[in-house]
Design a protein around this motif. Structure first.
Motif, short mmCIF file in Angstrom:
data_model
loop_
_atom_site.label_atom_id
_atom_site.label_comp_id
_atom_site.label_asym_id
_atom_site.label_seq_id
_atom_site.Cartn_x
_atom_site.Cartn_y
_atom_site.Cartn_z
N MET B 1 10.39 41.13 37.10
CA MET B 1 10.31 42.40 37.82
C MET B 1 11.36 43.38 37.32
SD MET B 1 9.64 42.04 41.83
CE MET B 1 8.07 41.52 42.46
N THR B 2 11.03 44.63 37.30
CA THR B 2 11.97 45.65 36.84
C THR B 2 13.07 45.85 37.89
OG1 THR B 2 10.08 46.73 35.87
CG2 THR B 2 12.10 48.03 35.98
N LEU B 3 14.28 45.88 37.41
CA LEU B 3 15.42 46.15 38.32
C LEU B 3 15.97 47.52 37.96
CD1 LEU B 3 17.54 45.09 40.42
CD2 LEU B 3 18.85 44.30 38.46
N GLU B 4 16.10 48.35 38.99
CA GLU B 4 16.54 49.71 38.73
C GLU B 4 17.63 50.12 39.71
OE1 GLU B 4 13.24 52.35 38.82
OE2 GLU B 4 14.44 54.10 38.26
N LEU B 5 18.71 50.64 39.18
CA LEU B 5 19.79 51.15 40.03
C LEU B 5 19.94 52.64 39.79
CD1 LEU B 5 20.60 48.06 40.08
CD2 LEU B 5 22.94 48.84 40.36
N ASN B 6 20.00 53.38 40.90
CA ASN B 6 20.19 54.83 40.78
C ASN B 6 21.43 55.26 41.54
OD1 ASN B 6 17.85 55.48 39.25
ND2 ASN B 6 16.63 55.10 41.09
N ASP B 7 22.45 55.67 40.81
CA ASP B 7 23.68 56.22 41.41
C ASP B 7 24.27 55.34 42.49
OD1 ASP B 7 23.80 58.43 39.79
OD2 ASP B 7 22.52 59.64 41.10
N VAL B 8 24.39 54.06 42.21
CA VAL B 8 24.97 53.14 43.20
C VAL B 8 26.49 53.27 43.18
CG1 VAL B 8 25.33 50.69 43.75
CG2 VAL B 8 23.04 51.52 43.19
N SER B 9 27.05 53.57 44.36
CA SER B 9 28.50 53.71 44.48
C SER B 9 29.00 52.80 45.59
CB SER B 9 28.88 55.15 44.82
OG SER B 9 28.55 55.99 43.74
N LEU B 10 30.25 52.36 45.43
CA LEU B 10 30.84 51.47 46.44
C LEU B 10 32.31 51.81 46.59
CD1 LEU B 10 30.54 48.77 48.17
CD2 LEU B 10 31.41 47.60 46.15
N GLU B 11 32.73 51.89 47.85
CA GLU B 11 34.14 52.17 48.12
C GLU B 11 34.64 51.09 49.06
OE1 GLU B 11 35.11 56.49 48.75
OE2 GLU B 11 36.18 55.64 50.46
N VAL B 21 26.64 54.09 39.48
CA VAL B 21 26.10 53.20 38.44
C VAL B 21 24.57 53.30 38.43
CG1 VAL B 21 25.87 50.80 37.70
CG2 VAL B 21 28.04 51.60 38.63
N SER B 22 24.04 53.57 37.28
CA SER B 22 22.58 53.66 37.13
C SER B 22 22.15 52.90 35.88
CB SER B 22 22.14 55.11 36.95
OG SER B 22 22.49 55.87 38.06
N PHE B 23 21.06 52.19 35.98
CA PHE B 23 20.41 51.61 34.81
C PHE B 23 19.03 51.10 35.20
CE2 PHE B 23 22.82 48.00 36.59
CZ PHE B 23 21.83 47.04 36.71
N LYS B 24 18.21 50.86 34.21
CA LYS B 24 16.88 50.31 34.45
C LYS B 24 16.70 49.12 33.52
CE LYS B 24 12.09 51.66 35.01
NZ LYS B 24 11.13 52.76 35.00
N LEU B 25 16.34 48.00 34.09
CA LEU B 25 16.19 46.78 33.30
C LEU B 25 14.75 46.30 33.43
CD1 LEU B 25 17.58 44.54 31.65
CD2 LEU B 25 18.24 43.47 33.78
N ALA B 26 14.06 46.24 32.30
CA ALA B 26 12.63 45.86 32.32
C ALA B 26 12.47 44.39 32.68
CB ALA B 26 12.02 46.14 30.96
N ALA B 27 11.32 44.05 33.21
CA ALA B 27 11.03 42.67 33.63
C ALA B 27 11.22 41.71 32.46
CB ALA B 27 9.61 42.59 34.15
N GLY B 28 11.90 40.61 32.72
CA GLY B 28 12.08 39.59 31.70
C GLY B 28 13.16 39.89 30.68
N GLN B 29 13.82 41.03 30.83
CA GLN B 29 14.89 41.41 29.89
C GLN B 29 16.24 40.96 30.43
OE1 GLN B 29 14.58 43.69 26.81
NE2 GLN B 29 12.80 42.38 27.03
N SER B 30 17.23 40.93 29.55
CA SER B 30 18.57 40.58 30.02
C SER B 30 19.55 41.71 29.72
CB SER B 30 19.04 39.29 29.34
OG SER B 30 19.07 39.47 27.95
N ILE B 59 18.72 50.81 45.07
CA ILE B 59 18.41 49.65 44.23
C ILE B 59 16.93 49.36 44.41
CG2 ILE B 59 18.94 47.24 43.73
CD1 ILE B 59 21.60 47.67 45.23
N ARG B 60 16.21 49.30 43.30
CA ARG B 60 14.78 49.04 43.38
C ARG B 60 14.43 47.81 42.57
NH1 ARG B 60 11.32 52.91 44.93
NH2 ARG B 60 12.27 54.81 45.75
N LEU B 61 13.58 46.99 43.15
CA LEU B 61 13.11 45.79 42.45
C LEU B 61 11.59 45.87 42.42
CD1 LEU B 61 14.06 43.15 41.17
CD2 LEU B 61 13.94 42.08 43.39
N GLY B 62 11.04 45.90 41.20
CA GLY B 62 9.60 46.06 41.07
C GLY B 62 9.11 47.35 41.71
N GLY B 63 9.96 48.38 41.68
CA GLY B 63 9.58 49.69 42.22
C GLY B 63 9.83 49.84 43.71
N GLN B 64 10.16 48.74 44.39
CA GLN B 64 10.39 48.79 45.85
C GLN B 64 11.88 48.82 46.15
OE1 GLN B 64 7.71 48.66 48.19
NE2 GLN B 64 6.53 48.96 46.32
N GLY B 65 12.28 49.68 47.08
CA GLY B 65 13.68 49.72 47.50
C GLY B 65 14.04 48.43 48.23
#
Lengths: 257, 373
Positions: B1-11, B21-30, B59-65
């Motif tokens: 499943m695709t893992l996608e992070l959009n502007d994740v911040s933590l304090e 932090v943002s990135f998109k990782l395609a299914a089955g990729q490392s 944070i989205r996994l397979g397009g779902q939040g």
């Protein structure tokens, strides 16, 4: 800084402390005679007192074990801005003079008290001066002890184990039962034993709410003041032996851990 | 499943741990997250796994939040740095912990236990407690514990850092094999650049909670976008230089301490630069073949120097060369047997050869400090 006589100073302090702390025990053993002590202890009135003490302490410890463990869990894993204040509040009975604690319990649970009055009016239930009052007083005093033991037990469990449990799909309850409790067992058991010993020995708060009932410490006080050294000696020795056994058990559990 | 992070911040305690932090990782990729300790790598994994609440971003996994889901409902496996095996359970109980929590049937438990433990070659260790297992075996059990749940995403927090070199290599190969076989999307955290190069289809460099560069391992290692990334990815030779001539947008001539090199990777505005030369991109040459600096016609650069020290680690030779002009020192690494076989004599003349494509230039500020290797 060099202090060549430091080892000698340490030895002197240890010897003086030994003398001071040992003298009451030596005095008790000197005062205690086996024949008088046992005949005084086998008296029916004294046996009732011993049983009252043990039963109320057992029940109070049982409740304290559950409530203290839950409080310890809460203050370890649900920290928020008010936790520090709340934890300090729940720890108050540890440092509060027991007589003040007993007086406050009277104010709350007495027949005209904050909770006692509506209870009496609604169900004609009176808590003060009954066995329930003894349990209440002991519970009030020993629950913070149990809470602290549980708190330190849970803190010793590596955070990564709790995280691993959650990441593997375990709920908070399952993590508590399957991971935290088994790993904290020795410290929790030591906490329960200590709480029981403290409940049996509780005097100040119990005295305020006991009425005509007596526990071992109250009986020692009454008999010592009344000049009945036989019972006072026997019961004191009983408490000394109980305390010694408890400490030994706690230390053994500590070593096993 | 695709893992996608959009502007994740933590304090945490008013300290910014993760910064958009943002990135998109395609299914089955490392994806390997590379960074120093304290860069926020582990916290990033914990936020994705739901062990720390996501405060900002998505944070989205397979397009779902999945921000609102508890960890147990995210379908994400987590392998911890310290293994985090339950010490009061044997290997079998540890591995089945997650399946038991999900009330899996005995049949399902047996099937997956058998399959995964055989794959990880730990089927003979199931009755042992964690204290009776070596570090490598413990990590295999921890991996099995995650894999029996067939996670969509597998998060690994420095899984090899506590192991010896031999176990590290074996386990790295095994993790890669398992990831490819089960086609699991993998996020792998490390501070080791060698692991990053080997384990990731993509590499993301994190510094003080911020993504400073992301790309393929080749891009990150050959074309670092800052001196920090260059340094962190073991570009041992980072030398202050100046672009003296721009030919076109494809080629430039750079000069450092009197040595000239042709580069095909440089800032178009020219000026002061850092020249980044990876030790493994430099070749040692001996003999009297013409020694020249770079010119328009010569795509391969050659610079003269003397060998001043050498170190022979496993799998190659590291040589420190002092350049004839300017006395600057460059580190060369060669895995080639020819260097090993040649009699190594300190003080020998040794020229360096590097292709223009491997001369990478970064813009330099006037107050940047140069430290010689």
């Amino acid at each position: 800084m060099n202090f060549p006589s430091f080892p000698a100073l340490v030895t002197v302090v240890v010897l003086l402390a030994g003398l001071f702390f040992g003298s009451p025990f030596v005095a008790l053993l000197q005062s205690f005679t086996v024949a008088d002590g046992f005949s005084a202890l086998l008296n029916r009135q004294v046996l009732v007192v011993v049983l009252t003490s043990l039963i109320t302490a057992l029940v109070a410890t049982g409740f304290a074990a559950v409530v203290g463990t839950v409080l310890g869990y809460y203050f370890t894993f649900h920290k928020n801005s008010s936790s520090r204040w709340l934890k300090t509040f729940f720890s108050l009975p540890l440092v509060l003079p027991p007589s003040a604690a007993g007086y406050m319990l009277l104010l709350a649970f007495g027949r005209y008290g904050l909770i006692g009055a509506p209870l009496y009016q609604a169900f004609s239930v009176q808590i003060m001066f009954t066995m329930a009052a003894l349990v209440l007083a002991q519970f009030f005093i020993v629950t913070p002890l149990m809470m602290q033991a549980a708190s330190s037990a849970f803190q010793q469990v590596p955070a990564s184990l709790v995280k691993a449990s959650h990441s593997l799909g375990a709920s908070e309850y399952r993590t508590f039962v399957k991971v935290l409790l088994p790993l904290s067992k020795p410290v929790l058991v030591a906490g329960v034993i200590t709480a029981f010993a403290r409940a049996v020995g509780e005097f100040g708060a119990t005295m305020m709410v006991a009425g005509r009932l007596k526990t071992i410490p109250i009986m020692i006080y009454v008999k010592a003041m009344g000049g009945d050294a036989g019972v006072a000696d026997g019961l004191s020795l009983l408490l000394v032996l109980l305390s010694f056994t408890v400490l030994l058990l706690v230390n053994m559990l500590g070593e096993r851990r | 499943m695709t893992l996608e992070l959009n502007d994740v911040s933590l304090e945490i305690d008013r300290e910014l741990i993760l910064d958009r932090v943002s990135f998109k990782l395609a299914a089955g990729q490392s994806l390997v997250v590379l960074g120093n300790s304290g860069a926020g790598k582990s916290k990033l994994l914990e936020v994705i796994a739901g062990l720390i609440k996501n405060q900002q971003g998505q944070i989205r996994l397979g397009g779902q939040g999945i921000d609102m889901l508890p960890p147990q409902e995210r379908g994400i496996g987590f392998v911890f740095q310290d293994y985090a095996l339950f010490p009061h359970m044997n290997a079998r109980e540890n591995i089945l912990f997650g399946l038991n929590a999900r009330n899996a049937s005995e049949e399902e438990k047996s099937k997956w236990l058998k399959a995964v433990t055989a794959e990880l070659r730990i089927d003979h260790l199931l009755e042992r407690f964690p204290t009776e297992l070596s570090g490598g075996q413990q990590q295999r059990v921890a991996l099995a514990r995650s894999m029996v749940l067939r996670p969509e995403v597998l998060l690994l927090d420095e899984p090899l850092s506590a192991l010896d070199a031999a176990s590290r290599e074996r386990l790295a190969l095994l993790i890669k094999k398992i990831q490819k076989k089960y086609r699991v999307t993998m996020l792998y955290v490390t501070h080791d650049h060698n692991e990053a190069r080997f384990m990731g289809d993509q590499v993301l460099v994190l510094d003080a909670g911020k993504v400073v560069q992301k790309g393929s391992p080749a891009e990150i290692f050959s074309r670092p976008n800052s001196r920090f990334v260059a340094h962190f990815t073991a570009t041992r030779n980072i030398v202050p230089a100046q672009i003296v001539k721009l030919y076109d947008t494809e080629k430039a001539l750079v000069e450092f301490f009197g040595n000239r090199l042709m580069s095909t990777s440089f800032p178009l505005h020219g000026g002061e630069v850092w020249v980044c030369l990876r030790p493994e991109h430099l070749d040692l040459v001996y003999g009297d073949t013409a020694r020249k600096g770079a010119n328009e016609l010569m795509p391969v650069n050659r610079i003269s120097g003397y060998r001043i020290s050498q170190f022979i680690p496993q799998g190659g030779v590291t040589v420190l060369v002092e350049l004839e002009k300017g006395g600057s020192r460059l580190m060369v690494f060669s895995s080639s047997r020819k260097v090993e076989l040649k009699e190594l004599v300190i003080g020998d003349q040794a020229d360096l050869v590097v292709t223009a494509a491997n001369v990478h230039c970064l813009p330099r500020q006037a107050d940047d400090i140069y430290c010689q290797p």
